[in-house]
Design an enzyme around this catalytic site. Structure first.
Site, PDB file in Angstrom:
ATOM      1  N   HIS A   1      13.745   8.996  30.632  1.00  0.00           N
ATOM      2  CA  HIS A   1      15.040   9.049  31.307  1.00  0.00           C
ATOM      3  C   HIS A   1      16.098   8.472  30.372  1.00  0.00           C
ATOM      4  O   HIS A   1      15.844   7.515  29.640  1.00  0.00           O
ATOM      5  CB  HIS A   1      14.987   8.250  32.622  1.00  0.00           C
ATOM      6  CG  HIS A   1      16.202   8.486  33.460  1.00  0.00           C
ATOM      7  ND1 HIS A   1      17.398   7.869  33.198  1.00  0.00           N
ATOM      8  CD2 HIS A   1      16.413   9.291  34.531  1.00  0.00           C
ATOM      9  CE1 HIS A   1      18.302   8.288  34.086  1.00  0.00           C
ATOM     10  NE2 HIS A   1      17.719   9.158  34.900  1.00  0.00           N
TER      11      HIS A   1
ATOM     12  N   GLY B   1      25.250  10.046  37.725  1.00  0.00           N
ATOM     13  CA  GLY B   1      25.937   9.036  38.530  1.00  0.00           C
ATOM     14  C   GLY B   1      27.458   9.073  38.431  1.00  0.00           C
ATOM     15  O   GLY B   1      28.130   8.129  38.843  1.00  0.00           O
TER      16      GLY B   1
ATOM     17  N   GLY C   1      19.218  11.477  41.632  1.00  0.00           N
ATOM     18  CA  GLY C   1      19.290  10.014  41.666  1.00  0.00           C
ATOM     19  C   GLY C   1      19.910   9.530  42.968  1.00  0.00           C
ATOM     20  O   GLY C   1      19.245   9.429  44.003  1.00  0.00           O
ATOM     21  N   GLY C   2      21.201   9.254  42.930  1.00  0.00           N
ATOM     22  CA  GLY C   2      21.909   8.660  44.074  1.00  0.00           C
ATOM     23  C   GLY C   2      21.639   9.344  45.396  1.00  0.00           C
ATOM     24  O   GLY C   2      21.387   8.682  46.418  1.00  0.00           O
TER      25      GLY C   2
ATOM     26  N   GLU D   1      18.488   6.585  30.822  1.00  0.00           N
ATOM     27  CA  GLU D   1      18.770   5.157  30.994  1.00  0.00           C
ATOM     28  C   GLU D   1      17.771   4.319  30.188  1.00  0.00           C
ATOM     29  O   GLU D   1      18.108   3.244  29.707  1.00  0.00           O
ATOM     30  CB  GLU D   1      18.752   4.793  32.493  1.00  0.00           C
ATOM     31  CG  GLU D   1      20.026   5.283  33.171  1.00  0.00           C
ATOM     32  CD  GLU D   1      19.901   5.553  34.660  1.00  0.00           C
ATOM     33  OE1 GLU D   1      18.927   5.120  35.291  1.00  0.00           O
ATOM     34  OE2 GLU D   1      20.814   6.229  35.183  1.00  0.00           O
TER      35      GLU D   1
ATOM     36  N   GLU E   1      19.118  16.610  31.895  1.00  0.00           N
ATOM     37  CA  GLU E   1      20.105  15.753  32.547  1.00  0.00           C
ATOM     38  C   GLU E   1      21.193  15.347  31.551  1.00  0.00           C
ATOM     39  O   GLU E   1      20.987  14.416  30.751  1.00  0.00           O
ATOM     40  CB  GLU E   1      19.450  14.471  33.057  1.00  0.00           C
ATOM     41  CG  GLU E   1      18.380  14.683  34.097  1.00  0.00           C
ATOM     42  CD  GLU E   1      18.169  13.409  34.917  1.00  0.00           C
ATOM     43  OE1 GLU E   1      18.393  13.460  36.135  1.00  0.00           O
ATOM     44  OE2 GLU E   1      17.825  12.376  34.327  1.00  0.00           O
TER      45      GLU E   1
ATOM     46  N   SER F   1      24.222  14.150  39.137  1.00  0.00           N
ATOM     47  CA  SER F   1      25.167  14.330  40.244  1.00  0.00           C
ATOM     48  C   SER F   1      24.847  15.515  41.156  1.00  0.00           C
ATOM     49  O   SER F   1      25.762  16.178  41.660  1.00  0.00           O
ATOM     50  CB  SER F   1      26.608  14.417  39.720  1.00  0.00           C
ATOM     51  OG  SER F   1      26.966  13.186  39.114  1.00  0.00           O
TER      52      SER F   1
ATOM     53  N   ASN G   1      14.790  10.212  42.262  1.00  0.00           N
ATOM     54  CA  ASN G   1      14.619   9.066  41.369  1.00  0.00           C
ATOM     55  C   ASN G   1      15.411   7.899  41.964  1.00  0.00           C
ATOM     56  O   ASN G   1      16.629   7.882  41.893  1.00  0.00           O
ATOM     57  CB  ASN G   1      15.145   9.441  39.973  1.00  0.00           C
ATOM     58  CG  ASN G   1      15.177   8.258  39.026  1.00  0.00           C
ATOM     59  OD1 ASN G   1      14.596   7.210  39.293  1.00  0.00           O
ATOM     60  ND2 ASN G   1      15.869   8.425  37.900  1.00  0.00           N
ATOM     61  N   TRP G   2      14.691   6.976  42.547  1.00  0.00           N
ATOM     62  CA  TRP G   2      15.367   5.852  43.222  1.00  0.00           C
ATOM     63  C   TRP G   2      15.884   4.803  42.250  1.00  0.00           C
ATOM     64  O   TRP G   2      16.583   3.885  42.646  1.00  0.00           O
ATOM     65  CB  TRP G   2      14.405   5.202  44.235  1.00  0.00           C
ATOM     66  CG  TRP G   2      14.366   5.908  45.556  1.00  0.00           C
ATOM     67  CD1 TRP G   2      14.712   7.201  45.791  1.00  0.00           C
ATOM     68  CD2 TRP G   2      13.964   5.356  46.823  1.00  0.00           C
ATOM     69  NE1 TRP G   2      14.544   7.501  47.121  1.00  0.00           N
ATOM     70  CE2 TRP G   2      14.082   6.380  47.775  1.00  0.00           C
ATOM     71  CE3 TRP G   2      13.486   4.109  47.226  1.00  0.00           C
ATOM     72  CZ2 TRP G   2      13.769   6.193  49.124  1.00  0.00           C
ATOM     73  CZ3 TRP G   2      13.167   3.923  48.563  1.00  0.00           C
ATOM     74  CH2 TRP G   2      13.312   4.948  49.498  1.00  0.00           C
ATOM     75  N   LYS G   3      15.478   4.906  40.985  1.00  0.00           N
ATOM     76  CA  LYS G   3      15.869   3.898  39.981  1.00  0.00           C
ATOM     77  C   LYS G   3      15.523   2.501  40.502  1.00  0.00           C
ATOM     78  O   LYS G   3      14.531   2.356  41.232  1.00  0.00           O
ATOM     79  CB  LYS G   3      17.354   4.057  39.627  1.00  0.00           C
ATOM     80  CG  LYS G   3      17.696   5.507  39.273  1.00  0.00           C
ATOM     81  CD  LYS G   3      19.036   5.709  38.660  1.00  0.00           C
ATOM     82  CE  LYS G   3      19.220   7.192  38.362  1.00  0.00           C
ATOM     83  NZ  LYS G   3      20.417   7.485  37.616  1.00  0.00           N
TER      84      LYS G   3
HETATM   85  P1  PGA Z   1      22.325  11.059  39.806  1.00  0.00           P
HETATM   86  O1  PGA Z   1      21.125  10.586  38.839  1.00  0.00           O
HETATM   87  O2  PGA Z   1      21.785  12.137  40.690  1.00  0.00           O
HETATM   88  O3  PGA Z   1      22.696   9.810  40.584  1.00  0.00           O
HETATM   89  O4  PGA Z   1      23.422  11.530  38.938  1.00  0.00           O
HETATM   90  C1  PGA Z   1      20.236  11.502  38.291  1.00  0.00           C
HETATM   91  C2  PGA Z   1      19.214  10.802  37.443  1.00  0.00           C
HETATM   92  O5  PGA Z   1      19.552   9.817  36.770  1.00  0.00           O
HETATM   93  O6  PGA Z   1      18.038  11.192  37.416  1.00  0.00           O
END
Ligand code: PGA
Length: 251
Positions: free
Chosen positions: A95, A171, A232-233, A97, A165, A211, A11-13
């Site tokens: 998600h 993150g 994500g990251g 967010e 999640e 993470s 997930n590149w956001k």
């Molecule tokens: P992260 O993000 O791996 O950077 O913790 C995961 C996500 O939000 O899908």
């Protein structure tokens, strides 16, 4: 008998421009294990150019959100129909967010997931508790309620993936204990059994997200009801995602 293939979803956001397509190309070249499915959920602006670059059959391109209607007067929004049109195969919905920043409820997430399924695409429905809810021992209650309310009637293992999640792990570099991950994935699986029946519940994939890094992926992937990860990251660099995908072996 093996029931589920691992899925690694990046997930590149809100990261990535046309120049970042070199990471997509690198990832595409590195993939060679047909047992592992990998999808990169990219910003809408680079989905189509990425689709055109992908040559392997193991890498899919997805989106991170969609509107719940097919089309209409919804300024600035993108529908599942449009994402399908440009070659996306997957769409993340719900998600945390988006649940937090845009007030997306599980009811809306369900409508979005339905829209994705209606287009013949795969949806990744995200669920997860806050740190406060975790500290109040509400994880199972919150997560199971989200799964129940966010999952469309038409959901099955061929069109839906659940991603657990914990919000406090996204993150932050913090990860729940392996026991905690195992427990909640087990609870989600048994809930799926009640809602969808044993067959679907044994075949539907449940990803862990929050993470995930090359250093912790192996231990997490060994857990019984973990069928991959939403990353994500660490998905921004092809080399890290390839490293994570290496641990997604079939046990
Ligand atoms: P992260 O993000 O791996 O950077 O913790 C995961 C996500 O939000 O899908």
């Amino acid at each position: 008998m093996k029931k589920r293939n691992y899925l690694i979803a990046g997930n590149w956001k809100m990261n990535g421009t046309l120049g970042s397509l070199r990471e997509v190309i690198e990832l595409d070249k590195a993939l060679n294990n047909p047992e592992i499915e990998l999808v990169l959920c990219l910003p809408a602006t680079i989905i189509h150019p990425a689709v055109k670059k992908v040559l392997s059959t193991h890498l899919r391109i997805g989106a991170q959100n969609c509107h719940h209607h097919q089309e209409g007067a919804f300024t600035g929004d993108v529908s599942a129909k449009m994402l399908k049109d440009i070659g996306a195969n997957f769409v993340i919905v719900g998600h945390s967010e988006r649940r937090q920043a845009y007030g997306e409820t599980s009811e809306l997430v369900k409508e979005k997931a339905s829209a994705v399924i209606n287009e013949g695409l795969m949806t990744i429905i995200c669920v997860g508790e806050t740190e406060e809810q975790k500290n109040n021992s509400q994880t199972e209650e919150i997560v199971c309620a989200q799964v129940k309310k966010s999952m469309p009637n038409a959901a099955n293992e061929k069109n839906t993936v659940i991603a657990y999640e914990p919000i406090w792990a996204i993150g932050t570099g913090k990860v729940p204990s392996l026991d905690d991950i195992k427990k909640i994935h087990g609870s989600i699986r048994s809930l799926l059994g009640k809602i969808k029946g044993e067959d679907v519940s044994q075949r539907m994939r449940i990803l862990y997200g929050g993470s995930v890094k090359p250093g912790n992926a192996k231990d997490i992937f060994c857990l019984e009801d973990v069928d991959g990860a939403l990353v994500g990251g660490a998905s921004l660099k092809a080399a890290d995602l390839v490293e994570i995908a290496k641990y997604a072996q079939v046990y």
